[in-house]
Design a protein around this motif. Structure first.
Motif, PDB file in Angstrom:
ATOM      1  N   LEU A  37       0.876  -1.372  -0.032  1.00 39.17           N
ATOM      2  CA  LEU A  37       0.014  -0.123  -0.038  1.00 39.17           C
ATOM      3  C   LEU A  37       0.835   1.261   0.040  1.00 39.17           C
ATOM      4  N   GLN A  38       2.143   1.123   0.818  1.00 38.67           N
ATOM      5  CA  GLN A  38       2.787   2.167   0.713  1.00 38.67           C
ATOM      6  C   GLN A  38       3.469   2.587  -0.840  1.00 38.67           C
ATOM      7  N   THR A  39       3.820   1.634  -1.302  1.00 43.49           N
ATOM      8  CA  THR A  39       4.579   1.733  -2.744  1.00 43.49           C
ATOM      9  C   THR A  39       3.399   2.410  -3.760  1.00 43.49           C
ATOM     10  N   GLU A  40       2.494   1.890  -3.485  1.00 44.20           N
ATOM     11  CA  GLU A  40       1.320   2.454  -4.464  1.00 44.20           C
ATOM     12  C   GLU A  40       0.808   3.854  -4.162  1.00 44.20           C
ATOM     13  N   THR A  41       1.371   4.322  -2.838  1.00 42.14           N
ATOM     14  CA  THR A  41       0.963   5.650  -2.652  1.00 42.14           C
ATOM     15  C   THR A  41       2.113   6.663  -2.895  1.00 42.14           C
ATOM     16  N   PRO A  42       2.291   7.475  -3.941  1.00 40.47           N
ATOM     17  CA  PRO A  42       3.366   8.265  -4.308  1.00 40.47           C
ATOM     18  C   PRO A  42       3.555   9.407  -3.142  1.00 40.47           C
ATOM     19  N   THR A  43       4.805   9.883  -3.022  1.00 41.55           N
ATOM     20  CA  THR A  43       4.952  10.859  -2.027  1.00 41.55           C
ATOM     21  C   THR A  43       5.511  11.907  -2.857  1.00 41.55           C
ATOM     22  N   ALA A  44       5.843  12.987  -2.068  1.00 46.83           N
ATOM     23  CA  ALA A  44       6.329  14.189  -2.828  1.00 46.83           C
ATOM     24  C   ALA A  44       7.946  14.126  -3.198  1.00 46.83           C
ATOM     25  N   ALA A  45       8.558  13.189  -2.172  1.00 46.46           N
ATOM     26  CA  ALA A  45       9.803  12.964  -2.233  1.00 46.46           C
ATOM     27  C   ALA A  45      10.218  12.262  -3.437  1.00 46.46           C
ATOM     28  N   SER A  46       9.290  11.114  -3.831  1.00 37.55           N
ATOM     29  CA  SER A  46       9.613  10.522  -5.086  1.00 37.55           C
ATOM     30  C   SER A  46       9.658  11.317  -6.395  1.00 37.55           C
ATOM     31  N   ASN A  47       8.948  12.254  -6.398  1.00 38.96           N
ATOM     32  CA  ASN A  47       8.825  13.105  -7.442  1.00 38.96           C
ATOM     33  C   ASN A  47       9.944  13.958  -7.677  1.00 38.96           C
ATOM     34  N   GLU A  48      10.780  13.880  -6.674  1.00 40.46           N
ATOM     35  CA  GLU A  48      12.155  14.857  -6.793  1.00 40.46           C
ATOM     36  C   GLU A  48      13.219  14.198  -7.986  1.00 40.46           C
ATOM     37  N   PRO A  49      13.781  14.938  -8.735  1.00 44.14           N
ATOM     38  CA  PRO A  49      15.038  14.365  -9.605  1.00 44.14           C
ATOM     39  C   PRO A  49      16.086  13.948  -8.948  1.00 44.14           C
ATOM     40  N   PRO A  50      16.806  12.700  -9.423  1.00 40.03           N
ATOM     41  CA  PRO A  50      17.850  12.316  -8.428  1.00 40.03           C
ATOM     42  C   PRO A  50      18.969  13.427  -8.499  1.00 40.03           C
ATOM     43  N   ALA A  51      19.869  13.307  -7.514  1.00 37.69           N
ATOM     44  CA  ALA A  51      21.054  14.159  -7.480  1.00 37.69           C
ATOM     45  C   ALA A  51      22.079  14.093  -8.540  1.00 37.69           C
ATOM     46  N   PRO A  52      22.394  14.975  -9.281  1.00 38.33           N
ATOM     47  CA  PRO A  52      23.486  14.531 -10.371  1.00 38.33           C
ATOM     48  C   PRO A  52      24.892  13.973  -9.569  1.00 38.33           C
ATOM     49  N   VAL A  53      25.401  13.156 -10.617  1.00 36.49           N
ATOM     50  CA  VAL A  53      26.711  12.489 -10.237  1.00 36.49           C
ATOM     51  C   VAL A  53      27.710  13.366 -10.827  1.00 36.49           C
ATOM     52  N   THR A  54      28.731  14.143  -9.842  1.00 39.54           N
ATOM     53  CA  THR A  54      29.997  14.813 -10.149  1.00 39.54           C
ATOM     54  C   THR A  54      30.909  13.995 -10.420  1.00 39.54           C
ATOM     55  N   GLU A  55      31.652  14.277 -11.718  1.00 41.45           N
ATOM     56  CA  GLU A  55      32.756  13.662 -12.051  1.00 41.45           C
ATOM     57  C   GLU A  55      34.099  13.920 -11.209  1.00 41.45           C
ATOM     58  N   PRO A  56      34.952  13.159 -10.512  1.00 45.26           N
ATOM     59  CA  PRO A  56      35.954  13.527  -9.829  1.00 45.26           C
ATOM     60  C   PRO A  56      36.954  14.106 -10.572  1.00 45.26           C
ATOM     61  N   LYS A  57      37.534  15.272 -10.034  1.00 45.03           N
ATOM     62  CA  LYS A  57      38.711  16.123 -10.742  1.00 45.03           C
ATOM     63  C   LYS A  57      39.756  16.567  -9.982  1.00 45.03           C
ATOM     64  N   VAL A  58      39.555  16.258  -8.498  1.00 45.79           N
ATOM     65  CA  VAL A  58      40.741  16.626  -7.714  1.00 45.79           C
ATOM     66  C   VAL A  58      40.819  15.452  -6.864  1.00 45.79           C
ATOM     67  N   LEU A  59      42.163  15.472  -6.524  1.00 50.08           N
ATOM     68  CA  LEU A  59      42.626  14.205  -5.684  1.00 50.08           C
ATOM     69  C   LEU A  59      43.811  15.005  -4.520  1.00 50.08           C
ATOM     70  N   LYS A  60      44.113  14.159  -3.523  1.00 56.12           N
ATOM     71  CA  LYS A  60      44.844  14.711  -2.676  1.00 56.12           C
ATOM     72  C   LYS A  60      45.882  13.604  -2.218  1.00 56.12           C
ATOM     73  N   LEU A  61      47.197  13.867  -2.124  1.00 55.67           N
ATOM     74  CA  LEU A  61      48.404  13.241  -1.949  1.00 55.67           C
ATOM     75  C   LEU A  61      49.052  13.616  -0.983  1.00 55.67           C
ATOM     76  N   SER A  62      49.561  12.797   0.038  1.00 58.28           N
ATOM     77  CA  SER A  62      50.578  13.174   0.907  1.00 58.28           C
ATOM     78  C   SER A  62      51.989  13.119   0.646  1.00 58.28           C
ATOM     79  N   PRO A  63      52.879  13.990   1.118  1.00 53.28           N
ATOM     80  CA  PRO A  63      54.188  13.986   0.504  1.00 53.28           C
ATOM     81  C   PRO A  63      54.823  12.720   0.767  1.00 53.28           C
ATOM     82  N   LEU A 405      47.097  19.047  -3.463  1.00 48.48           N
ATOM     83  CA  LEU A 405      46.084  18.609  -4.508  1.00 48.48           C
ATOM     84  C   LEU A 405      46.440  18.666  -5.772  1.00 48.48           C
ATOM     85  N   PHE A 406      45.983  17.714  -6.564  1.00 49.22           N
ATOM     86  CA  PHE A 406      46.376  17.532  -8.072  1.00 49.22           C
ATOM     87  C   PHE A 406      44.830  17.710  -8.690  1.00 49.22           C
ATOM     88  N   ASN A 407      44.789  18.490  -9.465  1.00 45.56           N
ATOM     89  CA  ASN A 407      43.807  18.629 -10.394  1.00 45.56           C
ATOM     90  C   ASN A 407      43.774  17.808 -11.653  1.00 45.56           C
TER      91      ASN A 407
END
Length: 471
Positions: A37-63, A405-407
């Protein structure tokens, strides 16, 4: 009437019992049917678009990580770069300068061998002793001795009648006739001497022959050295390695062609001497590469040479530019390649064992090389080591260092080979940027691993729980 009332009463009671049973069953199984019954009842949160996946561009290295990767960053500079093609080659002897054949000057028997394979000899040093069997050589010695004696007799006769001719007792024509005979004999003596010199006899031996001591043995010596820098003119023998760096004046006995006691004929090869100071680099190219090689030879463009199995640590650097001397005009029918040649000046050093000195050459005939022939000049480009660029499909990336950091930044690759990558100077890799000079593949793997962990390398969390960009 009473029967109808009883029937209605029983039907109501049965219906109530059924409803109670259904309610109890639904209550007991609510965990199974309630999610439906809960899955059949849509909520407001389910109507929101998924968060975009950001491509990694920066990494951190120790000395410590940078040290483990042996990572070095250098500022970007633009330069001119020659695009090259790679052609295989091999080091070969230079005909007429590397190997020298030693032949027998006359018919004889080998009675002594003075230098064996691997020995080092100087020009003029004895190689073989031959006992002469040549009738021609014996006849020439006899003729030289007789001509010398005849000349002495004629000179004595002229001295005897010289005074009589002055007094008029004998006609002066007699002196003229004797002078002519003396000049004729001198010509014969000179011819015999020259013949014996070409047969390998030393001037001291020729003087012995004129005194009546005929030569029955002859020593075959190493020929004079060739100085190619002086238009390949022969130079006089000098003391053995007076200048240790002057390896042009020494030979190595490469091969013996005769044995002790063997009879040899005039002109027969006795041994092969070698001097590997002046060699050729022989390249093997296909016919379609001929225009590019011809252009490089015509303009005198320098050729970069990689020597296989070369010990660079124990030898000084080769201070030499390599240029194409000539191209072969024939094609090998088996490999369908043609050859081209680059002059090479070799390096050597010596070592002593007892009284014998040996020469070791840095480069040897048969050693493989790789030739980088320039074909096109690319101007105002960025040149990096091949390990400084990583590819992902059509994309190519380099890593710019900013502290810890290394871009990762995308770049446009114009050309790449086994050792270098050429990038366009389009602002992505601008002059002054500090770019990692290697380990780009490792840095890319670390970047993906940090992105998969969910913790961004370019942010940090304060003690109060707030998140800020790295600074």
């Amino acid at each position: 009437m009473r029967r109808d009332l009883a029937f209605r009463y029983l039907r109501g009671v049965g219906l109530l019992v059924v409803l109670i049973a259904v309610g109890v069953t639904a209550l007991a199984t609510r965990e199974q049917w309630l999610p439906w019954l809960q899955t059949e009842t849509p909520t407001a949160a389910s109507n929101e678009p998924p968060a975009p996946v950001t491509e990694p561009k920066v990494l951190k290295l120790s000395p410590q990580a940078r040290k483990n990767l042996d990572l070095v960053s250098k500022p970007v500079t633009t330069q001119d770069y020659w695009r090259t093609i790679q052609i295989p080659g091999v080091i070969v002897d230079r005909p007429g300068l590397s190997d020298r054949g030693v032949t027998s000057p006359a018919v004889g028997v080998v009675t002594q061998v003075h230098a064996f394979a691997g020995d080092t000899v100087e020009p003029g040093q004895a190689l073989f002793t031959l006992r002469l069997f040549s009738e021609y050589l014996q006849s020439t010695q006899s003729e030289l001795f007789k001509a010398t004696r005849e000349t002495q007799l004629i000179k004595e006769e002229r001295d005897r009648i010289d005074g009589l001719a002055k007094n008029g007792t004998i006609a002066g024509s007699r002196l003229i006739e004797l002078d002519q005979r003396i000049r004729r004999q001198d010509g014969l003596i000179q011819a015999y001497r020259q013949d014996l010199l070409t047969r390998g006899l030393a001037p001291e031996q020729i003087e012995q022959i004129t005194a009546g001591k005929f030569v029955s043995t002859i020593e075959v010596v190493a020929p004079p050295a060739i100085d190619a820098t002086a238009e390949e003119r022969p130079i006089q023998p000098v003391g053995f390695l007076e200048d240790p760096g002057d390896d042009r004046r020494v030979y190595e006995v490469q091969e013996l062609k005769v044995e002790l006691g063997q009879q040899v004929q005039a002109g027969q090869l006795l041994s092969v001497l070698s001097n590997h100071r002046l060699l050729y680099i022989e390249g093997h190219a296909f016919k379609q590469e001929a225009p590019q090689l011809e252009q490089a030879a015509q303009h005198g463009w320098p050729i970069e040479v990689d020597f296989a199995e070369d010990d660079r640590l124990s030898w000084p650097p080769l201070q030499q530019e390599f240029h194409i001397r000539h191209l072969s005009n024939t094609i090998d029918p088996a490999s369908r390649t043609f050859d081209f040649f680059l002059p090479l000046t070799n390096q050597s050093r010596t070592y002593q064992q007892g009284e014998q000195m040996f020469v070791v050459w840095r480069l040897r005939p048969g050693q493989r090389v790789r030739l980088h022939v320039p074909v096109e000049q690319m101007k105002n480009v960025v040149v990096l080591p091949a390990a400084a660029v990583v590819r992902e499909g059509p994309e190519a990336y380099v890593f710019r260092q900013n502290g810890d950091l290394f871009n990762r930044i995308p770049v446009h690759v114009l050309h790449e080979d086994r050792t270098h990558v050429v990038l366009a100077s389009d602002g992505q890799a601008a002059p002054g940027f500090y770019l990692a000079q290697g380990s780009a593949a490792s840095l890319n793997r670390v970047l993906k691993a940090q992105a998969a962990s969910g913790v961004r390398a370019d942010v940090h969390v304060h003690a109060d729980g707030t998140v800020h960009a790295a600074h």
